[in-house]
Design an enzyme around this catalytic site. Structure first.
Site, mmCIF file in Angstrom:
data_model
loop_
_atom_site.group_PDB
_atom_site.id
_atom_site.type_symbol
_atom_site.label_atom_id
_atom_site.label_comp_id
_atom_site.label_asym_id
_atom_site.label_seq_id
_atom_site.Cartn_x
_atom_site.Cartn_y
_atom_site.Cartn_z
ATOM 1 N N LYS A 1 -4.382 -14.711 -44.148
ATOM 2 C CA LYS A 1 -4.342 -14.152 -42.713
ATOM 3 C C LYS A 1 -4.874 -15.635 -41.928
ATOM 4 O O LYS A 1 -5.996 -15.540 -42.694
ATOM 5 C CB LYS A 1 -4.400 -13.140 -43.334
ATOM 6 C CG LYS A 1 -4.104 -12.099 -41.322
ATOM 7 C CD LYS A 1 -4.460 -10.477 -41.837
ATOM 8 C CE LYS A 1 -3.824 -9.780 -40.427
ATOM 9 N NZ LYS A 1 -4.597 -8.516 -40.871
ATOM 10 N N SER B 1 -0.544 -5.670 -39.088
ATOM 11 C CA SER B 1 -0.707 -6.952 -38.405
ATOM 12 C C SER B 1 -0.624 -8.383 -39.330
ATOM 13 O O SER B 1 -0.986 -9.867 -38.973
ATOM 14 C CB SER B 1 -2.058 -7.165 -37.349
ATOM 15 O OG SER B 1 -3.626 -6.851 -38.564
ATOM 16 N N SER C 1 -2.646 -2.677 -41.597
ATOM 17 C CA SER C 1 -2.256 -3.827 -41.721
ATOM 18 C C SER C 1 -2.310 -4.672 -42.566
ATOM 19 O O SER C 1 -1.387 -5.502 -42.829
ATOM 20 C CB SER C 1 -3.406 -4.827 -40.738
ATOM 21 O OG SER C 1 -3.591 -4.135 -39.441
#
Length: 471
Positions: free
Chosen positions: A80, A154, A178
């Site tokens: 990420k 996320s 997330s």
């Protein structure tokens, strides 16, 4: 070597390397080819790693040839884009960081690379891991199961990349769901570990008491393997802790395991397809020998509200230095920061007291059960245009519904593991979440691994890839 070699899991890839059927350089090329083929549609990738990946793949190929492979030698992975990689951009999905070049490498990335893995790409995220789906810098990440839907947040790009088989493993972060929500909506197995089990050194800061780093993959086996590599203390992160390894005795079949079935709150707003997948999962565990017991979690109803209060308050403090640039932020992030700024010290302290009460409540529950099974999310993936979820034909606002089951773990600090249970009528994944006591990720992972050995929900292909297979 065939073009689909990048779609293999860890064990299959290691076996292919060992038998000389392919090599890490070829697999890196295949992984990049998949990104080139699908990412114009999905928008999962922020940065494709170039020289660093080439060097790592060549080194991995040399080690295989010399017979000295490391545990993840030549396995491609992504991270990420909140984790620093020296010499590469870390945008955190924000225009404020659009040109920021990292000067260090996050601890978790270093650990995975030290195990021999090859970093292929950095993946899209909502802004600073707390904004909305329509990222102002990079745009939204679309779901491979239905590109009109969001992949979740996320860890948006991580989930879409894994579902599209760019590579087998990725590292995400989770402050309210997330890792687990995008894993649920993209048919993955994602783990939010015990708070402090994995260091955050080298990650863009968000919320020190709710955010955790964790592994994502398409199977419990690969998620467990990656977790073993990244867990453990880093003294540069004062909240990280040594990971206890003594007395780990989770086994399958689960004849001595008791699964907690919660009271009604988690099913009051829950789509029938999600509930059906949940019931099927519990039935498989029962048939394998597990016991079930109903449990009460009276604080669960407030956990989402209080958890968001803590998260937004800490995020507002973290981003206070950029208060003069609010016009450059995602409006969703601005709204959340404003909510945090309006939290008084007394309210924040009351939230921390509630956290303590929730932890005591869970501790009592875990005296009677080994894990608690919850719906991972109340619905399948949301429509990107409307930002709503469909629950039994009714539309609910995305932000109202998505974290009903996940924030419980962030606020209390306990681990939560999400895994797929099937598909709804629209062909999108449904999932379940296993909540375990602190540092007992092994129990949840063992149950997930056993379930996946008996079922094939985790093997389903998104329509995008089914068309590829058919052709």
């Amino acid at each position: 070597m065939t073009a689909d070699v990048a779609t293999l899991g860890i064990d299959a890839l290691l076996d292919a390397y060992a038998h000389g059927d392919t090599n890490p350089v070829e697999v890196l090329a295949a992984s990049r080819a998949r990104i080139a083929a699908y990412d114009e549609t999905l928008n999962a990738i922020v940065t494709v790693i170039a020289e660093r990946a080439d060097r790592a793949a060549e080194e991995a190929a040399r080690r295989w040839a010399a017979g000295t492979p490391r545990p993840l030698e030549g396995i491609p992975f992504g991270v990420k884009d909140v984790f620093d990689v020296s010499g590469e951009r870390t945008t955190a999905g924000s225009r404020l960081h659009a040109d920021r070049i990292a000067t260090q490498t996050a601890t978790v990335v270093r650990r995975v690379e030290a195990a021999g893995a090859v970093l292929v790409a950095k993946e899209g995220t909502t802004e600073f891991a707390i904004g909305g789906p329509w990222n102002p810098l990079n745009g939204p990440v679309r779901n491979p199961w239905d590109t009109a839907r969001w992949s979740g947040g996320s860890s948006s790009g991580s989930a879409a990349a894994l579902a599209a088989r760019y590579y087998p493993i990725s590292i995400g972060s989770d402050a309210g769901g997330s890792i687990r929500i995008p894993s649920a909506w993209c048919g993955l197995t994602g783990l939010k570990p015990t708070h402090g089990a994995v260091p955050r050194t080298g990650a863009v800061p968000l919320s020190p008491t709710t955010e955790t780093v964790g592994p994502m993959s398409r199977s419990a086996a690969d998620t467990a393997r990656l977790f073993q590599i990244i867990r453990g203390q880093d003294r540069r992160d004062p909240r990280s802790q040594p990971y206890p390894t003594q007395g780990r005795d989770a086994v399958w079949p689960p004849k001595n395991v008791t699964v907690g079935i919660p009271d009604t709150f988690f099913f009051e707003v829950c789509d029938d397809a999600v509930r059906a997948g949940y019931d099927a999962f519990v039935d498989v565990l029962r048939q394998a020998g597990a016991q079930t017991k109903h449990v009460r979690l009276p604080s669960a109803e407030l956990a989402q509200t209080v958890g968001y209060q803590v998260l937004f308050t800490e995020a507002a403090v973290t981003h206070a230095e950029h208060a003069s640039r609010l016009k450059d932020y995602d409006p969703v992030l601005v709204q959340r920061m404003h909510a945090g700024l309006l939290t008084s010290a007394a309210d924040y302290l009351r939230a921390l007291q509630f956290r303590h009460e929730l932890q005591l409540e869970l501790s009592d529950v875990f005296r009677d059960v080994d894990v608690i099974a919850l719906p991972a999310a109340p619905s399948t993936a949301p429509n990107l245009d409307e930002l709503t979820v469909n629950i039994n034909g009714r539309k609910f606002p995305l932000y109202e519904a998505q974290s009903r089951s996940t924030m419980l773990c962030n606020l209390s600090g306990v681990p939560g593991l999400v895994l797929p249970t099937g598909l709804d009528e629209g062909g999108c994944p449904t999932s379940v979440q296993l909540v375990a006591p602190p540092f007992r990720e092994d129990v949840a992972l063992t149950l997930a691994l056993g379930f996946q050995e008996l079922t094939d929900s985790h093997c389903a292909l998104p329509p995008l890839l089914e068309r590829e297979t058919a052709s």
